[in-house]
Enzyme design. Structure first.
Site, PDB file in Angstrom:
ATOM      1  CG  HIS A 168       9.150   3.608   6.810  1.00 11.52           C
ATOM      2  ND1 HIS A 168       9.964   2.926   5.928  1.00 11.52           N
ATOM      3  CD2 HIS A 168       7.882   3.420   6.374  1.00 11.52           C
ATOM      4  CE1 HIS A 168       9.200   2.370   5.002  1.00 11.52           C
ATOM      5  NE2 HIS A 168       7.944   2.649   5.249  1.00 11.52           N
ATOM      6  CG  HIS A 190       3.823   5.452   5.343  1.00 15.98           C
ATOM      7  ND1 HIS A 190       3.365   4.444   6.175  1.00 15.98           N
ATOM      8  CD2 HIS A 190       4.734   4.847   4.519  1.00 15.98           C
ATOM      9  CE1 HIS A 190       3.958   3.308   5.880  1.00 15.98           C
ATOM     10  NE2 HIS A 190       4.792   3.516   4.872  1.00 15.98           N
ATOM     11  CD  GLU A 221       6.973  -0.091   7.436  1.00 17.44           C
ATOM     12  OE1 GLU A 221       5.931   0.580   7.412  1.00 17.44           O
ATOM     13  OE2 GLU A 221       7.469  -0.580   6.412  1.00 17.44           O
TER      14      GLU A 221
HETATM   15  C1  BGC Z   1       4.881   0.154   2.558  1.00 20.51           C
HETATM   16  C2  BGC Z   1       5.371   0.039   1.146  1.00 20.51           C
HETATM   17  C3  BGC Z   1       5.855   1.354   0.717  1.00 20.51           C
HETATM   18  C4  BGC Z   1       6.919   1.813   1.651  1.00 20.51           C
HETATM   19  C5  BGC Z   1       7.364   3.182   1.285  1.00 20.51           C
HETATM   20  C6  BGC Z   1       6.000   0.591   3.394  1.00 20.51           C
HETATM   21  O1  BGC Z   1       5.577   0.743   4.707  1.00 20.51           O
HETATM   22  O2  BGC Z   1       4.363  -1.066   3.000  1.00 20.51           O
HETATM   23  O3  BGC Z   1       4.365  -0.407   0.294  1.00 20.51           O
HETATM   24  O4  BGC Z   1       6.339   1.341  -0.591  1.00 20.51           O
HETATM   25  O5  BGC Z   1       6.440   1.821   2.954  1.00 20.51           O
HETATM   26  O6  BGC Z   1       8.297   3.629   2.177  1.00 20.51           O
END
Ligand code: BGC
Length: 384
Positions: free
Chosen positions: A208, A137, A345
């Site tokens: 998210h 991210h 997402e």
């Molecule tokens: C991921 C997870 C992660 C989470 C954290 C998700 O998009 O797939 O593995 O722990 O984001 O916010």
């Protein structure tokens, strides 16, 4: 007589001072339906922006990380419920207080990049590492921790802009990103994401939000019915990194072509469920990147609240809050336990920069001539 008038004036003055000091001890007026106090998000550069439609729905967003903080939608009794996790003040979103992606607008690149490395043209770039051996991210200081410039266009529309400099978390090129949130009259949060760059780079933006359609983060979402319009998904290794292959969901716990309870198969003895610590995978959408095709839906049997997801991206990461463990306390003092929310997402498949030449994968390269855009709709309704 004179003395009496003086006494009256002094008494009135004292009464006034008493009232004022009394008032200043009162909590500031709460102006949102979600109970959030905009003053708790106010700093020199941040604020809470409130979007409302005439159906009674309300969405609160802060320009810190472009985060959706609350979403108030009607349930089957017509009572408004907050259906997202988050914090009730801006400081709790700072990384030194909580490392979280709650409600964030993710960039420059959603999901994992293998060992934070990728090659564009003749150059190899090293990103910041923040998830095991990988970059997740956007890296250690991804856009979920940046202050976006905010422009509230009207009571239903908020435009956020962020300039990410050349070298930000290791990424090449200066990127100007925009996220426009619109609350529509049919109870949808319409999110238009776009980005331009001054030299070739990679971009993969998403949202998210952690949804709990039970309207109560004390109640796990494993009872929710999930539908995913996908015949395939991208399996991962034990570090959550995509392997490069694209597998069929048929006959596995990853088949949600018929709406199924999230918890029904989550504890099956399945290698991919072990690797993902539950569902934490990218599904290959059967939507042909068409925004009018339903990508996924979730319904709470308790509130009747239904969420439908529409996107023009090819993949959908579904993460069901496997890593929540009660150590983070959010709005209304509730400690968020495992699987009390899910994230939907939309994005290009994880680690596409390193897998773009494989069959079925997409190239996430963005250039000055080929800007980025992503249209995402989270639409709410009620099943009575
Ligand atoms: C991921 C997870 C992660 C989470 C954290 C998700 O998009 O797939 O593995 O722990 O984001 O916010």
């Amino acid at each position: 007589m004179k003395i009496y008038v003086k006494f009256l004036l002094v008494s009135l003055g004292l009464f006034g001072i008493f009232m004022l000091s009394g008032c200043s001890k009162e909590p500031a007026a709460v102006l949102t339906k979600s109970g959030l106090n905009p003053a708790d998000f106010q700093t020199d550069s941040t604020a809470l922006y409130v979007l409302r439609n005439s159906q009674g729905m309300e969405v609160c967003i802060t320009n810190y990380g472009g985060r959706i903080v609350s979403v108030m939608v009607p349930d089957k009794q017509d009572s408004l419920r907050d259906v997202v996790l988050g914090f009730d003040n801006v400081a709790s979103y700072y990384p030194e207080n909580n490392k979280s992606d709650f409600g964030a607008s993710i960039g420059r690149y959603a999901n994992r990049i293998d060992h934070g490395r990728f090659t564009l043209g003749d150059s190899t770039y090293q990103l910041t590492i923040n998830n095991g051996p990988h970059s997740l991210h956007g890296g250690t200081t991804g856009w979920q921790y940046k202050v976006y410039k905010a422009n509230q266009i009207d009571s239903t529309k908020l435009e956020l802009t962020l300039v990410s400099p050349d070298g930000d978390n290791g990424y090449p090129g200066t990127v100007t990103a925009k996220v426009v949130y619109t609350l529509t009259e049919d109870n949808a949060i319409d999110i238009q994401m776009s980005a331009t760059t001054d030299k070739p780079t990679i971009v993969n933006m998403t949202n998210h939000a952690y949804f709990n359609l039970n309207g109560d983060p004390n109640v796990p979402i494993t009872n929710n019915l999930l539908y995913i319009n996908a015949k395939q998904y991208t399996p991962v290794d034990s570090t959550f990194m995509t392997l490069g292959n694209i597998d069929l969901v048929a006959g596995t716990p990853f088949d949600f072509n018929t709406a199924t309870e999230i918890g029904a198969r989550i504890n099956d003895d399945n290698e991919q469920l072990h690797n993902g610590n539950g569902y934490d995978h990218n599904w290959v959408l059967s939507t042909n990147q068409a925004i009018d095709q339903l990508a996924a839906s979730v319904v709470s049997p308790i509130t009747g609240i239904k969420l439908e997801v529409f996107t023009d991206q090819p993949g959908l990461q579904v993460y069901v809050g496997n890593f929540l463990d009660g150590t983070v306390t959010g709005k209304h003092g509730i400690a968020y336990q495992q699987r009390t929310a899910l994230c939907l997402e939309p994005q290009v498949y994880p680690d596409s920069p390193n897998k773009k030449d494989l069959a079925g994968w997409y190239d996430p390269t963005v250039t000055p001539d080929k800007p980025y855009s992503h249209h995402l709709i989270y639409k709410f309704s009620v099943e009575k």
